[in-house]
Design a protein around this motif. Structure first.
Motif, PDB file in Angstrom:
ATOM      1  N   PHE A  61     -10.778   3.838 -10.233  1.00  0.00           N
ATOM      2  CA  PHE A  61     -11.408   3.496  -8.963  1.00  0.00           C
ATOM      3  C   PHE A  61     -12.634   4.380  -8.754  1.00  0.00           C
ATOM      4  O   PHE A  61     -12.599   5.581  -9.010  1.00  0.00           O
ATOM      5  CB  PHE A  61     -10.445   3.710  -7.796  1.00  0.00           C
ATOM      6  N   THR A  62     -13.694   3.791  -8.272  1.00  0.00           N
ATOM      7  CA  THR A  62     -14.886   4.567  -7.924  1.00  0.00           C
ATOM      8  C   THR A  62     -15.100   4.604  -6.423  1.00  0.00           C
ATOM      9  O   THR A  62     -15.945   5.343  -5.940  1.00  0.00           O
ATOM     10  CB  THR A  62     -16.133   3.970  -8.592  1.00  0.00           C
ATOM     11  N   GLY A  63     -14.312   3.799  -5.698  1.00  0.00           N
ATOM     12  CA  GLY A  63     -14.477   3.726  -4.253  1.00  0.00           C
ATOM     13  C   GLY A  63     -13.324   4.306  -3.471  1.00  0.00           C
ATOM     14  O   GLY A  63     -13.191   4.055  -2.274  1.00  0.00           O
ATOM     15  N   GLY A  64     -12.450   5.063  -4.152  1.00  0.00           N
ATOM     16  CA  GLY A  64     -11.336   5.715  -3.475  1.00  0.00           C
ATOM     17  C   GLY A  64     -10.379   4.723  -2.849  1.00  0.00           C
ATOM     18  O   GLY A  64     -10.089   3.646  -3.392  1.00  0.00           O
ATOM     19  N   GLY A  65      -9.898   5.072  -1.635  1.00  0.00           N
ATOM     20  CA  GLY A  65      -8.930   4.237  -0.944  1.00  0.00           C
ATOM     21  C   GLY A  65      -9.444   2.839  -0.651  1.00  0.00           C
ATOM     22  O   GLY A  65      -8.683   1.874  -0.689  1.00  0.00           O
ATOM     23  N   GLY A  66     -10.748   2.719  -0.377  1.00  0.00           N
ATOM     24  CA  GLY A  66     -11.313   1.411  -0.083  1.00  0.00           C
ATOM     25  C   GLY A  66     -11.139   0.441  -1.236  1.00  0.00           C
ATOM     26  O   GLY A  66     -10.825  -0.741  -1.042  1.00  0.00           O
ATOM     27  N   GLU A  67     -11.324   0.925  -2.452  1.00  0.00           N
ATOM     28  CA  GLU A  67     -11.170   0.063  -3.619  1.00  0.00           C
ATOM     29  C   GLU A  67      -9.703  -0.284  -3.850  1.00  0.00           C
ATOM     30  O   GLU A  67      -9.375  -1.391  -4.293  1.00  0.00           O
ATOM     31  CB  GLU A  67     -11.759   0.741  -4.859  1.00  0.00           C
ATOM     32  N   LEU A  68      -8.812   0.651  -3.535  1.00  0.00           N
ATOM     33  CA  LEU A  68      -7.383   0.368  -3.614  1.00  0.00           C
ATOM     34  C   LEU A  68      -7.025  -0.800  -2.711  1.00  0.00           C
ATOM     35  O   LEU A  68      -6.318  -1.729  -3.118  1.00  0.00           O
ATOM     36  CB  LEU A  68      -6.592   1.618  -3.204  1.00  0.00           C
ATOM     37  N   PHE A  69      -7.536  -0.776  -1.486  1.00  0.00           N
ATOM     38  CA  PHE A  69      -7.232  -1.846  -0.547  1.00  0.00           C
ATOM     39  C   PHE A  69      -7.839  -3.175  -1.000  1.00  0.00           C
ATOM     40  O   PHE A  69      -7.219  -4.230  -0.858  1.00  0.00           O
ATOM     41  CB  PHE A  69      -7.740  -1.484   0.857  1.00  0.00           C
ATOM     42  N   SER A 114      -0.703   1.924   5.203  1.00  0.00           N
ATOM     43  CA  SER A 114       0.578   1.626   4.563  1.00  0.00           C
ATOM     44  C   SER A 114       1.067   0.220   4.885  1.00  0.00           C
ATOM     45  O   SER A 114       1.610  -0.474   4.007  1.00  0.00           O
ATOM     46  CB  SER A 114       1.633   2.659   4.972  1.00  0.00           C
ATOM     47  N   ALA A 115       0.890  -0.224   6.121  1.00  0.00           N
ATOM     48  CA  ALA A 115       1.340  -1.570   6.491  1.00  0.00           C
ATOM     49  C   ALA A 115       0.571  -2.629   5.709  1.00  0.00           C
ATOM     50  O   ALA A 115       1.129  -3.627   5.251  1.00  0.00           O
ATOM     51  CB  ALA A 115       1.182  -1.785   7.992  1.00  0.00           C
ATOM     52  N   TYR A 116      -0.720  -2.421   5.574  1.00  0.00           N
ATOM     53  CA  TYR A 116      -1.577  -3.349   4.820  1.00  0.00           C
ATOM     54  C   TYR A 116      -1.071  -3.487   3.383  1.00  0.00           C
ATOM     55  O   TYR A 116      -0.872  -4.595   2.869  1.00  0.00           O
ATOM     56  CB  TYR A 116      -2.996  -2.794   4.863  1.00  0.00           C
ATOM     57  N   LEU A 117      -0.814  -2.361   2.730  1.00  0.00           N
ATOM     58  CA  LEU A 117      -0.363  -2.384   1.340  1.00  0.00           C
ATOM     59  C   LEU A 117       1.052  -2.943   1.233  1.00  0.00           C
ATOM     60  O   LEU A 117       1.390  -3.637   0.265  1.00  0.00           O
ATOM     61  CB  LEU A 117      -0.425  -0.980   0.751  1.00  0.00           C
ATOM     62  N   TYR A 118       1.888  -2.670   2.219  1.00  0.00           N
ATOM     63  CA  TYR A 118       3.277  -3.142   2.228  1.00  0.00           C
ATOM     64  C   TYR A 118       3.338  -4.676   2.257  1.00  0.00           C
ATOM     65  O   TYR A 118       4.261  -5.281   1.730  1.00  0.00           O
ATOM     66  CB  TYR A 118       3.976  -2.577   3.451  1.00  0.00           C
ATOM     67  N   PHE A 119       2.345  -5.295   2.890  1.00  0.00           N
ATOM     68  CA  PHE A 119       2.313  -6.745   3.005  1.00  0.00           C
ATOM     69  C   PHE A 119       1.735  -7.413   1.759  1.00  0.00           C
ATOM     70  O   PHE A 119       1.974  -8.597   1.533  1.00  0.00           O
ATOM     71  CB  PHE A 119       1.474  -7.161   4.217  1.00  0.00           C
ATOM     72  N   LEU A 120       0.975  -6.682   0.958  1.00  0.00           N
ATOM     73  CA  LEU A 120       0.203  -7.304  -0.110  1.00  0.00           C
ATOM     74  C   LEU A 120       0.694  -7.025  -1.523  1.00  0.00           C
ATOM     75  O   LEU A 120       0.488  -7.842  -2.418  1.00  0.00           O
ATOM     76  CB  LEU A 120      -1.263  -6.864  -0.005  1.00  0.00           C
ATOM     77  N   ILE A 121       1.315  -5.887  -1.754  1.00  0.00           N
ATOM     78  CA  ILE A 121       1.704  -5.499  -3.112  1.00  0.00           C
ATOM     79  C   ILE A 121       3.146  -5.946  -3.377  1.00  0.00           C
ATOM     80  O   ILE A 121       4.062  -5.582  -2.638  1.00  0.00           O
ATOM     81  CB  ILE A 121       1.542  -3.989  -3.316  1.00  0.00           C
ATOM     82  N   PRO A 122       3.361  -6.737  -4.432  1.00  0.00           N
ATOM     83  CA  PRO A 122       4.671  -7.357  -4.660  1.00  0.00           C
ATOM     84  C   PRO A 122       5.833  -6.375  -4.812  1.00  0.00           C
ATOM     85  O   PRO A 122       6.928  -6.626  -4.312  1.00  0.00           O
ATOM     86  CB  PRO A 122       4.464  -8.162  -5.956  1.00  0.00           C
ATOM     87  N   LYS A 123       5.623  -5.297  -5.530  1.00  0.00           N
ATOM     88  CA  LYS A 123       6.714  -4.344  -5.773  1.00  0.00           C
ATOM     89  C   LYS A 123       6.357  -3.004  -5.144  1.00  0.00           C
ATOM     90  O   LYS A 123       5.626  -2.199  -5.717  1.00  0.00           O
ATOM     91  CB  LYS A 123       6.975  -4.175  -7.272  1.00  0.00           C
ATOM     92  N   VAL A 124       6.869  -2.772  -3.947  1.00  0.00           N
ATOM     93  CA  VAL A 124       6.681  -1.483  -3.282  1.00  0.00           C
ATOM     94  C   VAL A 124       7.997  -0.721  -3.403  1.00  0.00           C
ATOM     95  O   VAL A 124       9.038  -1.170  -2.920  1.00  0.00           O
ATOM     96  CB  VAL A 124       6.290  -1.647  -1.805  1.00  0.00           C
ATOM     97  N   ILE A 125       7.934   0.407  -4.087  1.00  0.00           N
ATOM     98  CA  ILE A 125       9.111   1.250  -4.265  1.00  0.00           C
ATOM     99  C   ILE A 125       9.058   2.367  -3.233  1.00  0.00           C
ATOM    100  O   ILE A 125       8.097   3.141  -3.197  1.00  0.00           O
ATOM    101  CB  ILE A 125       9.159   1.828  -5.688  1.00  0.00           C
ATOM    102  N   LEU A 126      10.070   2.417  -2.377  1.00  0.00           N
ATOM    103  CA  LEU A 126      10.162   3.495  -1.404  1.00  0.00           C
ATOM    104  C   LEU A 126      10.756   4.710  -2.109  1.00  0.00           C
ATOM    105  O   LEU A 126      11.776   4.603  -2.795  1.00  0.00           O
ATOM    106  CB  LEU A 126      11.045   3.082  -0.224  1.00  0.00           C
ATOM    107  N   PHE A 127      10.108   5.843  -1.926  1.00  0.00           N
ATOM    108  CA  PHE A 127      10.563   7.052  -2.609  1.00  0.00           C
ATOM    109  C   PHE A 127      10.586   8.206  -1.626  1.00  0.00           C
ATOM    110  O   PHE A 127       9.589   8.502  -0.967  1.00  0.00           O
ATOM    111  CB  PHE A 127       9.657   7.398  -3.787  1.00  0.00           C
TER     112      PHE A 127
END
Length: 250
Positions: A61-69, A114-127
């Motif tokens: 990633f070159t855009g940090g968190g923004g690119e992750l989203f 976190s809510a945004y990613l929780y809705f979009l990423i198929p496999k979210v592992i809670l740790f």
């Protein structure tokens, strides 16, 4: 089993859950999930892509968190990890603080998408390493990210399971509750029942979490430790004593 051995066992357990992924992203301050993603890539070549926020060598990633989203919204991330000061039986997580918001005390770092990613990423592992009634609660004080949503709400992502220092749970989306899959060798079913604040499904003969494959541990110690040290040097020095005096990868 030493503390270092326990952490290595968690790394190997999580690595095995990532073999069906192509792209795994890991947030900042997540050494065990980060090490697990790097181990899976080194051992099986899958995931093919691993991005650890805060890393230089293992982050394209070159855009940090923004690119992750952006990647999450485009469906280009298969797995991610979330934790929380509190996690409840419906897989809701609380990252804001204890008590009624906005008067929470203490206050925690916040939700950070976190809510945004929780809705979009198929496999979210809670740790969450700490397994206690303080952290695994019947109902979180504040929902930073919900584990489930109404049927009419578009959601392709959500909780896959929960891993702690004591056990591995899978999340049943139909029942909206966790099911105990295995108990780590350092714990017991009675211990888990005593220290979990929410109700969950389980069997009296729930199996023990398998010990790590010696070959996988060898790959972790030989091929992954310096990659881990690049982004988590203190963690690497703690679980890989042999790294003391060894130059960390730049």
């Amino acid at each position: 089993m030493t503390v270092a051995d326990e952490k290595k066992a968690l790394i190997c357990l999580i690595a095995g859950l990532l073999r069906d992924c192509n792209h795994v992203a890991v947030g900042a301050a997540s050494p065990i999930p980060g090490a697990a993603a790097l181990l899976a890539k080194a051992a099986w070549g899958s995931p093919k892509h691993v991005n650890i926020l805060g890393s230089v060598a293992n982050n394209f990633f070159t855009g940090g968190g923004g690119e992750l989203f952006d990647c999450a919204a485009q469906g280009r991330i298969d797995a991610f990890f979330l934790g929380g000061g509190q996690i409840d039986g419906k897989a809701n997580i609380n990252l804001m603080g204890l008590g009624d918001y906005p008067k929470s005390s203490p206050r925690w770092p916040g939700t950070f998408g976190s809510a945004y990613l929780y809705f979009l990423i198929p496999k979210v592992i809670l740790f969450r390493e700490e397994h206690s009634r303080r952290t695994l609660v019947e109902k979180v004080d504040f929902i930073s990210a919900p584990g489930t949503s109404a049927d009419h709400i578009y959601r392709k992502g959500g909780p896959f399971g929960l891993i702690t220092s004591k056990a591995f749970f899978r999340f049943d989306k139909d029942k909206e509750r966790f099911r105990l899959v295995s108990v780590h060798p350092t714990s017991s079913l009675e211990d888990i029942l005593d220290n979990t604040g929410f109700h969950f499904d389980y069997s009296e003969d729930t199996p023990e979490t398998p010990s790590p494959d010696p070959e996988l541990l060898a790959i972790l110690d030989r091929d992954v430790r310096q990659k881990v040290a690049e982004v988590y040097p203190n963690f690497a020095d703690a679980i890989f004593p042999m790294t003391s005096g060894v130059e960390h990868v730049k």
